[in-house]
Write a protein that holds these residues in place. Structure first.
Motif, mmCIF file in Angstrom:
data_model
loop_
_atom_site.group_PDB
_atom_site.id
_atom_site.type_symbol
_atom_site.label_atom_id
_atom_site.label_comp_id
_atom_site.label_asym_id
_atom_site.label_seq_id
_atom_site.Cartn_x
_atom_site.Cartn_y
_atom_site.Cartn_z
ATOM 1 N N GLY A 104 49.591 40.936 34.014
ATOM 2 C CA GLY A 104 48.461 41.795 33.654
ATOM 3 C C GLY A 104 47.784 41.392 32.356
ATOM 4 N N GLU A 127 48.379 47.047 31.878
ATOM 5 C CA GLU A 127 47.102 47.733 31.631
ATOM 6 C C GLU A 127 46.259 47.859 32.889
ATOM 7 O OE1 GLU A 127 45.226 45.457 28.570
ATOM 8 O OE2 GLU A 127 46.678 46.063 27.051
ATOM 9 N N GLY A 128 46.889 47.837 34.059
ATOM 10 C CA GLY A 128 46.102 47.872 35.285
ATOM 11 C C GLY A 128 45.435 46.519 35.506
ATOM 12 N N PHE A 129 44.345 46.528 36.211
ATOM 13 C CA PHE A 129 43.664 45.279 36.537
ATOM 14 C C PHE A 129 43.121 44.642 35.265
ATOM 15 C CE2 PHE A 129 39.954 42.838 38.055
ATOM 16 C CZ PHE A 129 40.646 41.956 38.868
ATOM 17 N N SER A 148 44.544 46.131 44.421
ATOM 18 C CA SER A 148 45.374 46.959 43.541
ATOM 19 C C SER A 148 46.363 46.049 42.839
ATOM 20 C CB SER A 148 46.127 48.019 44.352
ATOM 21 O OG SER A 148 46.968 47.403 45.304
ATOM 22 N N ARG A 166 53.274 49.880 37.551
ATOM 23 C CA ARG A 166 52.891 50.917 38.509
ATOM 24 C C ARG A 166 51.613 50.521 39.219
ATOM 25 N NH1 ARG A 166 56.284 54.634 39.998
ATOM 26 N NH2 ARG A 166 54.700 56.261 40.125
ATOM 27 N N GLU A 167 51.450 51.105 40.412
ATOM 28 C CA GLU A 167 50.277 50.749 41.214
ATOM 29 C C GLU A 167 48.985 51.332 40.637
ATOM 30 O OE1 GLU A 167 50.737 50.911 45.530
ATOM 31 O OE2 GLU A 167 48.903 52.098 45.546
ATOM 32 N N VAL A 168 47.993 50.506 40.516
ATOM 33 C CA VAL A 168 46.661 50.931 40.084
ATOM 34 C C VAL A 168 45.639 50.326 41.040
ATOM 35 C CG1 VAL A 168 44.967 50.921 38.212
ATOM 36 C CG2 VAL A 168 47.411 50.903 37.658
ATOM 37 N N SER A 169 44.845 51.204 41.698
ATOM 38 C CA SER A 169 43.817 50.716 42.627
ATOM 39 C C SER A 169 42.524 50.476 41.878
ATOM 40 C CB SER A 169 43.545 51.752 43.717
ATOM 41 O OG SER A 169 44.722 52.087 44.398
ATOM 42 N N ARG A 170 41.787 49.488 42.297
ATOM 43 C CA ARG A 170 40.452 49.284 41.717
ATOM 44 C C ARG A 170 39.436 50.101 42.523
ATOM 45 N NH1 ARG A 170 39.286 43.191 41.785
ATOM 46 N NH2 ARG A 170 37.446 43.839 40.631
ATOM 47 N N ASP A 203 45.656 56.696 44.240
ATOM 48 C CA ASP A 203 45.638 57.042 42.811
ATOM 49 C C ASP A 203 44.214 57.228 42.285
ATOM 50 O OD1 ASP A 203 45.300 54.279 43.366
ATOM 51 O OD2 ASP A 203 45.740 53.751 41.296
#
Ligand code: SAH
Ligand code: SF4
Ligand code: F3S
Length: 443
Positions: A104, A127-129, A148, A166-170, A203
């Motif tokens: 990430g 930090e997510g995507f 994601s 953790r999963e983060v969707s765009r 999410d």
């Protein structure tokens, strides 16, 4: 002008991350070096999914150490999942590494390279995507889109949740805009990437929310995209709307990679996969009902702790029953800080090997039988380039994701990125052979 050399290990996520790393480096003025010897910046994008992945990478790192000793000005960087799972220990074990970062944290590499810092640096936040980076695609006409990042599952054997967070969707609007840009840039086939694509969107909040099936429909509507693939779905979350999409959306390919892992409900429970054999076979039946000709591929692990001969036979039985078009088969490998590494009942290497041999035999035999259904059919093939084995022939892929080696009329040979109609004349467990009929019309 500075030059970089990047070696990529691991899955399609890493390959895509590497495209983004390359694009970012080139925007900083770096150019790609043909080999490590010529590089000012030696980079690795690492994987840690199995022990063999670690070992392969560490062998390469030895060469980087030698080159760094020859010329201490060289910068050695290690990114990706292995790096993330080691964190600061990277520098303890390999003191010649200058910069280490997790999947990430790709943009932090640019920060490091443009700063005057002389001390080694590690970047391991989630930090997510990791933002919009230019990408340097390996193939002009094929593109990856990360829908994601991360994974909320807790499969007992798997290191990925700890390396990707953790999963983060765009947001879907952002993804559709990205696909539109790719299409405008000549991409005809997109592969949507996520560790569990079926939980995409759960999410997201508010107006811009979409489920995975809705996202597929929106990508399908993008002009110029002839083929859509995705990986991986999770059997626990595979719903009828996504299966139906395969029948209804023109660009969505007739191929689903549905990871089984084990055919024994007992072992699936121990793996924390949260589906059992019955539920898995129900998903297969649903797919066959809506898309009878759909290619099915899978991932299978043999030798999970506590796997008995009877459990293994359950896996073989599912392989026989489903008849996969192909399967990735893995020997269980204990990973640091995973639940399964600590479980009792670890199996001997000999038992794992013996089961693996039997599994591969069944997978290949069924795949070969299944592939015969293509013989005599004329199929749409996306041309990838010359065949590696025989440069007089071409190589491409069907919508079912089968590699085809085929002959074309000299002078009328389709170019890479074009769609050809190919008559299939023979089939093995892994490849098809055929002859080009004509160029296919774009969808
Ligand atoms: N998110 C994807 C898969 C990621 S890893 C999914 O759930 O389908 C790709 C494959 O590697 C997994 O499907 C599994 O079959 C295999 N794998 C993961 N961890 C492993 C381990 N510790 N030992 C052996 N195989 C493993
Ligand atoms: Fe690993 Fe399971 Fe997540 Fe796949 S779904 S990445 S196997 S934890
Ligand atoms: Fe992929 Fe390997 Fe990481 S399989 S997600 S690069 S551990």
């Amino acid at each position: 002008m500075k030059r970089y050399h990047l070696t990529t290990f691991g899955c399609q996520m890493n390959e895509h991350d590497s495209e983004r790393m390359k694009g970012m480096l080139e925007s900083l003025g770096y150019r790609e070096a043909p080999g490590r010897e010529e590089a000012d910046l030696i980079l690795f994008n690492t994987c840690s999914i199995r022990e063999s992945a670690d070992n392969r990478f560490v062998a390469h790192l030895g060469e980087a150490k030698r080159l760094k000793t020859e010329n201490p000005e060289r910068v050695v960087g290690v990114g990706g999942c292995w790096s993330q799972s080691m964190k600061e220990r990277v520098f303890e074990r390999f003191p010649f590494v200058d910069v280490a970062f997790g999947p990430g944290q790709i943009p932090k590499l640019a920060e490091f390279l443009t700063s005057d810092s002389l001390t080694a640096q590690g970047y391991f936040e989630f930090e997510g995507f990791s933002g919009h980076l230019p990408m340097k695609r390996t193939r002009e006409f094929q593109g990856w889109v990360q829908i994601s990042v991360g994974c909320n599952c807790r499969c007992a054997y798997c290191i990925v949740p700890s390396t990707r967070g953790r999963e983060v969707s765009r947001p879907p609007d952002e993804l559709v805009a990205e696909v539109e840009r790719l299409a405008a840039d000549g991409v005809r086939e997109v592969t949507l990437l996520g560790q569990n694509v079926n939980s995409y969107g759960r999410d997201l909040r508010g107006e811009g929310r979409a489920s995975f099936a809705e996202l597929l429909a929106r990508v399908d509507a993008v002009e110029g995209i002839d083929r859509i693939r995705y990986t991986s779905p999770h059997p626990k979350d595979m719903r009828e709307d996504v299966v139906r999409a395969h029948a209804e959306l023109g660009a969505l390919c007739e191929h689903i990679h549905l990871p089984l892992q084990s055919g024994s409900s007992r072992i699936l429970k121990a793996m924390r996969r949260t589906y059992d054999r019955g539920r898995y076979l129900d998903r297969v039946a649903l797919i066959r009902e809506h898309v009878p000709d759909c290619a099915l591929t899978t991932d299978i692990i043999v030798g999970f702790p506590g796997e008995t001969e009877a459990d293994f036979e359950d896996t073989l039985a599912v392989v026989e029953e489903v008849g996969y078009d192909s399967a990735f088969t893995f020997v269980f490998s204990p990973r640091r800080e995973t639940e399964a590494a600590e479980l009792k009942g670890q199996l001997s290497h000999a038992v794992k090997r013996e089961r693996m041999d039997r599994l591969v035999e069944a997978v290949q035999r069924r795949a070969s039988e299944r592939a015969q259904r293509f013989v005599g059919r004329t199929m749409e093939v996306l041309v990838e380039g010359p065949s590696r084995k025989d440069p007089d022939r071409l190589r491409g892929r069907t919508r079912h994701n089968k590699t085809v080696h085929f002959a074309a009329e000299p002078g009328a040979a389709p170019a890479p990125g074009e769609l050809a109609e190919v008559e299939i004349v023979s089939a093995t467990s892994t490849t098809l052979a055929g002859e080009a009929k004509m160029l296919a019309a774009a969808r």
